[in-house]
Design a protein around this motif. Sequence first.
Motif, PDB file in Angstrom:
ATOM      1  N   TYR A 234     -21.356  47.308  39.524  1.00 32.10           N
ATOM      2  CA  TYR A 234     -20.415  46.182  39.463  1.00 32.10           C
ATOM      3  C   TYR A 234     -18.977  46.659  39.636  1.00 32.10           C
ATOM      4  N   LEU A 262     -21.314  36.506  36.744  1.00 34.44           N
ATOM      5  CA  LEU A 262     -21.522  37.946  36.716  1.00 34.44           C
ATOM      6  C   LEU A 262     -22.983  38.225  37.006  1.00 34.44           C
ATOM      7  N   PRO A 263     -23.291  39.373  37.625  1.00 34.99           N
ATOM      8  CA  PRO A 263     -24.696  39.719  37.838  1.00 34.99           C
ATOM      9  C   PRO A 263     -25.466  39.669  36.511  1.00 34.99           C
ATOM     10  N   LEU A 266     -25.201  41.646  32.687  1.00 32.46           N
ATOM     11  CA  LEU A 266     -23.863  42.075  32.294  1.00 32.46           C
ATOM     12  C   LEU A 266     -23.239  41.043  31.365  1.00 32.46           C
TER      13      LEU A 266
END
Lengths: 287, 120
Positions: A234, A262-263, A266
Amino acid sequence: MKMQIEVHDITKRFGKSTALDHVSITFSGNKIYGLLGNNGAGKSTLLNLMTDRLRPTEGTITVDGQPVPNNDAALSKLFCVTDQNLFPDDMKVRKAFEVAKLFHPEFDRNVADSLAQKFELNEKKKVNALSTGYGSIFRLIIGLSINTPCVIFDEPVLGLDARHRDLFYQLLIQKYADHPCMLIISTHLIEEISNLIEHSVILYHGTVLKDCPTEELMAAAYSVSGPIQLVDSYLSGKHVLTQKVLGGLKTACVHGKPANRLPAGLELANVNLQDYFISLIEEEESK
Amino acid sequence: MQEEQPIFLQLAYQLENGILSGVYPEESQVPSITEFSVTYKINPATALKGINVLVDAGLLYKKRGVGMFVTQGAPQKLRTQRRECFYHDYIEKAVQEAKSLGLTADEIIEMMRKGFEDAN
């Protein structure tokens, strides 16, 4: 008229060491300013220059357009509370308040008396008989009772216990509400005052690192945490201020604003002023 | 409600809770900006910003020279707003957490029932 203190391209050297290096700051209007920095960043030197207790090696400081050195008209607009006692040691607190009134017509004795009661400061005591904490409280009370257009507090809460610190912050806001003025609070205890200060000036090794609304600083960075590999991928291409690893978990402080999503895996968190300050300093130090 | 939200939003949320719970009834006066800022040790500009969130939403109104008052109908208005947000604020998050723990829909519904019973 708006109160204005202009620090213009100030350099201050003590022998070979440079305490302030081409510093320019404009303090303007009835705001609560925070002058932040680690020990030795140059905060007290700057305040001493602003109040003409020191003279700069280079540069000028003006108050409402008037140069500070030897200028009573300019200096009478400022009052600075430091850890130094300006009264004779064997003077009683009550007498010291009377003397303060003589020197500073803007000193409000009634306010001072009521604050002394709130802090349970015995006015019959001699100034040199006060404990460290009460010595500070005595000087803070004078600062809180004086209605000059600008009041400066240099490390105001050192030596105060938690309850008295709380009381000081509350009384400071009360003063600000009753008599709007410019307040400059110099401190390295950032967490305690981060919600109080409207504008932050951060000094670092004699230079200005940041000078902007506190709100902007609070929104300037965010923190991301998660499994190391996920965080690392990230972070690529991002402006990373600091990162810490604990077990398999990594937490990074990142400059800027996060994307909306956010991915997965995370976690996002805000960075408070103190953490951001520490990250900024650590980043500077790693340069 | 995240603790990490900006202070002015935290203050706005607390004020809303006060209106919802009846601490500040309709047409009653709420504390002044100075009172809020002194109590919470926040900059008055921040307190003003928080209060203005409610003024802009029509939940508080200003009586000049007197102070801020709770608008007629504010609690109902808030209840409607909060209900609309309930799915997003609570359900979506609960489902996400449940999924990561391997809980089924039936299991959560059963927990909800239990929660309602326990609350009585």
